[in-house]
Design an enzyme around this catalytic site. Structure first.
Site, PDB file in Angstrom:
ATOM      1  N   GLU A   1       0.664  -1.375   0.032  1.00  7.41           N
ATOM      2  CA  GLU A   1      -0.193  -0.057  -0.128  1.00  7.41           C
ATOM      3  C   GLU A   1       0.861   1.382   0.093  1.00  7.41           C
ATOM      4  OE1 GLU A   1      -2.401   0.237   3.326  1.00  7.41           O
ATOM      5  OE2 GLU A   1      -3.787   2.015   2.654  1.00  7.41           O
TER       6      GLU A   1
ATOM      7  N   LYS B   1      -9.476   2.668  -2.420  1.00  7.45           N
ATOM      8  CA  LYS B   1      -9.751   2.234  -0.861  1.00  7.45           C
ATOM      9  C   LYS B   1     -11.072   2.712  -0.417  1.00  7.45           C
ATOM     10  CE  LYS B   1      -7.266   1.306   3.385  1.00  7.45           C
ATOM     11  NZ  LYS B   1      -5.949   1.743   4.030  1.00  7.45           N
TER      12      LYS B   1
ATOM     13  N   CYS C   1      -5.669  -3.028   2.488  1.00 11.23           N
ATOM     14  CA  CYS C   1      -5.384  -3.089   3.847  1.00 11.23           C
ATOM     15  C   CYS C   1      -6.688  -3.421   4.781  1.00 11.23           C
ATOM     16  CB  CYS C   1      -4.517  -1.937   4.309  1.00 11.23           C
ATOM     17  SG  CYS C   1      -3.552  -2.224   5.660  1.00 11.23           S
TER      18      CYS C   1
END
Lengths: 586, 586
Positions: A44, A120, A157
């Site tokens: 990330e 995200k 994540c």
């Protein structure tokens, strides 16, 4: 069956170093291309570093990252590179009145172009995570991508850490594999929960997951790597070694195609040819817990120093356990030849202390100097006496000496351009036994999140690699213990209360229910609550526990809440009780 | 027409003091009842204090607030009290993987009971606001409440700051008035935007708005009160004076009933009887800008000291502008008799400096002591020389002296249990001209968010209330200017660059486009970027600008991003240029 060749690389996390990061990425892309990988998964925000905080609000920074992304895309060939960076979007208003226009993204690069961009969806904004402060959230949790005849999902994540998040949406939509860039910071016990979560996620959705993590120290955080690939049954088929850069190629058997429940965005249309697993990689054993702590301290200290322009460090080297462990960490982090330990004996310092310090320095191979501070302390005392007519004693005397020593330490640090490392520990910070601007001073405090009892474990761990800390140092009473006023209680008890109150959020009632002596629990909790200002003024250090002060646990300084009422806890009017007899419950 | 009798009270913000806050609330409820008010509106989180940060995660704290709310509800009679506190809800997962179960709420108390509970929908999580970290968001932006024949909406603070938020939803649903608890921190220029926003909101929705704000200092924040009532045309019918507690009764003409577009929750069914406006209140003039800054500094310093257990303060009193303004603020905040200024001349301190310090102390009526630090500095120098053989000069010498002085200052602070006030300003913190653990030390730094140029304005303001700062102090060169190495540029220029870069987020390109000399802009921006570690270790102080370091502007310490490229900005190889000639553009 369809076999996807996956290249995975855990790369360093260097915040702000877009161009340096891009060089590493570019070299990795060439490698993956050479390995004829179908996809390359990187961590990330590998292009920008993580965490960015308000750097993500800096328009020039985001523009710079955008330019470099296009340059990297030009180098992309048949391998699809999943490259995480920041990406600007039209302003979005969500959980407050402020529109945000930068996302955490994963670009899909192929054939010289950016062919896709995932944003995200879940932005961690709890404990030490602040992503919701600056970033806009993605709105397409079920986005799926066509890589020839393979449909893939991309999740980043936090997206992975709930049972109904983007990986679920993507699997239902038709994804046969989840590609997951991560920036998952280390703390004690984290690696285990990470592997368990990933295995469950793969099994639950029947898809393999490719999990690439950052590596390196960034201010309070250490990223340990330990990247993982789980197959669709939740079995680990790859684990990278921790606390080091690493890359691997793994041929991954995919589940059969699934019905598409939404349009997949096309990255390319070349079919994946491979039908047999040719390449596998090792499942590395994670480091054991104390070894992990040690490596995190070393990596965190090294990266903080070098990224702030320091090659050399200085430490106030008493013969106590905190100082010698700090020195041992620093020696490994920066090279023994770059560490200077100075002993600063005063008039009342026992001769053995100086000997211990010198011995440890010699064992570690660091430079050592002794600088007598008797005169400094004496002049300070005399100057202060001029006002009060009273010579400081007890705590005030300890504080005065600490301030004299810190002035010497920091002046030498300035002159020699060394990073001053503070030696304070978490136990001390918890109960506020440090001196404000006194003994926990410097640019970095490696051990500030290590409880005292952990320091002894670390010292024993270090000695197992070659004895550097003489045995009798383990048995020495600490400065606080020497004062002999019934405080502190045994560190095993104190650290357990601190852990329950600070890390687990237990209340006084809970502590008493745990079996701790009520007055002791009350006293410890009071001291913790009273030390918030001190904690705010201590240098940053490596996060080691689930809840590090200031970084993860943020309390008002001015805070009148001190209920701490319990029928069994009545502070004795004579002051602290003798805690020596107290035992750790169960 | 229907006339609602509104009682509004701006009360102090004491974080954690649930029981003390409850006493003030209870007394206010009795007053509103006596005034035969239909509703009483109190500020946001008036029961618990604001901001709570992780205190809201403490289960015992939330439970305590819940118990006290029920006790207050028992006292509620015919007046409906809108009382904001924390409220537990079933766990909700929203923008990340973490469920949250505590909301910011407004309870509606009447007839001895809690008759309704509104949950704040928009949770500010930007700049210095962290509500999204700990709180669950409300999910009923259009909740409306029946108070007899009056339908009211309740919206909390951030809920008001967008053009399609809860007040809009409530107005459309049928609300004839919006009752709004707030915790709106002060900064320069905020009061004006607050009044404009409220007027627009009222006009846009055709409803009156009752806006109650907290008052008092809480760590970095000062809440200025300045509560407002706007009628449905957006005209202010009440403004409370700022920086003081205040309460008022206002009869408010409501718009005609609207069609109900959703069910209103019943608080009570007694019709509102009043049809004529009998009670009105004054629209106070807000303080002018410099007076506001002054009052904020005084209130912030006073509340920080007293809430952390200090009645007395100590200041290193040189004859410079920073120190004398700090002393003047402290004298007003804590009473001159409780402030000790110590001058710490060294061997090279000009005699006039000591005279100036003594003069200012005498003018302010604070206690004064001179403590010669020549010996301290000399012993420190000698001790350090023992290692390097080189006597520190220039910056290193300044740093050494600062550290000697801070050791003296803090030791006296310890002995006399005084809060040590640091005298550093924002300009200094911006460009990193302070010494780490050296000259910006103590428990609180009142002026840390005040640019240098503002300090001169504050000094002039203070002198207009009675001259305490001799004229020639305004003209003295600062320590940095005395070093005479071409730095700093004129403060008017420097502060303007800092403001553009730090507060407005301008980049180097923007600064050059503004007309700043390119090399100077480059140099200033570089220094700002390099000083992050220093800024992390400075005591908290009063937020004065829109973007205070550390509190609102949070950057990584380790940050390699230093692009600062511009064709016109080529740092000269001979070091800093003579900036004396530089002018502030346009």
């Amino acid at each position: 069956v369809t076999v996807l060749r996956v290249a995975i690389a855990q790369l360093p996390n260097v915040v702000g170093d877009i161009h340096g990061n891009a060089e590493r990425i570019s070299e990795t892309m060439d490698w993956a291309e050479d390995e004829r990988a179908d996809v390359l998964v990187l961590p990330e925000l590998v292009l920008t570093g993580y965490p960015l905080s308000d750097l993500a609000l800096h328009q020039e920074f985001v523009a710079d990252a955008g330019d470099v992304l296009l340059q990297l895309a030009e180098r992309a060939g048949d391998t699809v590179t999943v490259l995480s960076t920041v990406d600007r979007v039209p302003p979005r208003q969500t959980w407050d009145s402020r529109p945000r226009d930068v996302t955490i993204a994963a670009a899909l690069l192929s054939g010289g172009e950016v062919r896709g961009m995932y944003h995200k969806v879940l932005l961690p904004t709890h404990g030490g995570y602040d992503e919701g402060r600056v970033f806009a959230a993605g709105r397409e949790p079920d986005a799926i991508w066509r890589l020839g005849d393979v449909i893939a999902g991309v999740s980043i994540c936090e997206d992975l850490w709930t049972s109904d998040g983007p990986p679920e949406a993507q699997s239902v939509a038709g994804a046969r594999v989840i590609l997951a860039p991560n920036a998952s910071p280390w703390w004690r016990g984290k690696a285990g929960s990470r592997a368990r979560n990933l295995a469950q996620l793969a099994r639950r959705n029947g898809v393999p997951i490719v999990y690439a993590n950052l590596v390196g120290g960034q201010d309070e955080l250490v990223f340990d790597g330990g990247s993982l690939i789980a197959d669709r049954h939740g079995e680990l088929v790859y684990r990278a070694p921790d606390f080091t850069t690493h890359r691997a190629v793994v041929d991954l058997e995919l589940p059969p195609p699934r019905p598409l429940r939404r349009d997949a965005k096309t990255v390319h249309t070349r079919p994946v040819q491979r039908e047999e697993v040719e390449r596998t990689a090792a499942v590395a054993e994670p480091s054991d817990e104390i070894a992990s702590v040690w490596q995190a301290l070393v990596m965190g200290t090294r990266d903080f120093a070098t990224r702030n322009g320091y090659n050399e460090a200085i430490i106030a080297l008493s013969g106590g356990i905190d100082a010698v462990v700090t020195a041992a960490v620093a020696a490994e982090a920066l090279g023994a030849e770059n560490v200077l330990g100075i002993a600063m004996p005063g008039a009342e310092t026992p001769h053995e202390e100086l000997g211990d310090a010198e011995q440890v320095a010699s064992n570690l191979g660091i430079t050592f100097a002794a600088m007598d501070v008797t005169d400094v302390v004496e002049t300070l005392t005399r100057t202060v006496d001029g006002r009060s007519g009273v010579t400081p004693t007890g705590d005030a005397r300890v504080a005065l000496e600490a301030r004299g020593r810190s002035a010497v330490l920091l002046t030498i640090a300035d002159e020699e351009e060394r990073l001053a490392l503070a030696t304070g520990n978490k136990t001390e910070l918890s109960v506020g036994s440090g001196t404000l601007h006194g003994d926990i001073v410097g640019g970095f405090a490696p051990l500030r999140d290590c409880p005292k009892t952990l320091l002894y474990e670390l010292a024993r761990y270090r000695n197992r690699q070659g004895q550097v800390i003489p045995d009798h140092i383990f048995d020495k009473p600490t400065t606080a213990q020497q004062l002999g006023d019934g405080w502190p209680p045994p560190y095993e008890v104190l650290d357990r209360i601190v852990e329950r109150y600070v890390e687990h959020g237990a209340g006084l009632e809970d502590l008493i229910a745990d079996g701790f002596e009520p007055n002791l629990a009350l006293e410890v909790v009071r001291r913790i609550d009273d030390a918030e200002l001190l904690r705010r003024l201590v240098p940053p250090g490596v996060k080691v526990t689930a809840r590090a002060f200031t970084h993860d646990r943020r309390l008002p300084i001015s805070n009148a809440w001190r209920p701490h009422r319990h029928p069994d806890a009545v502070p004795s009017p004579e002051g602290p009780r003798p805690w020596e007899e107290v035992e750790v419950p169960g």
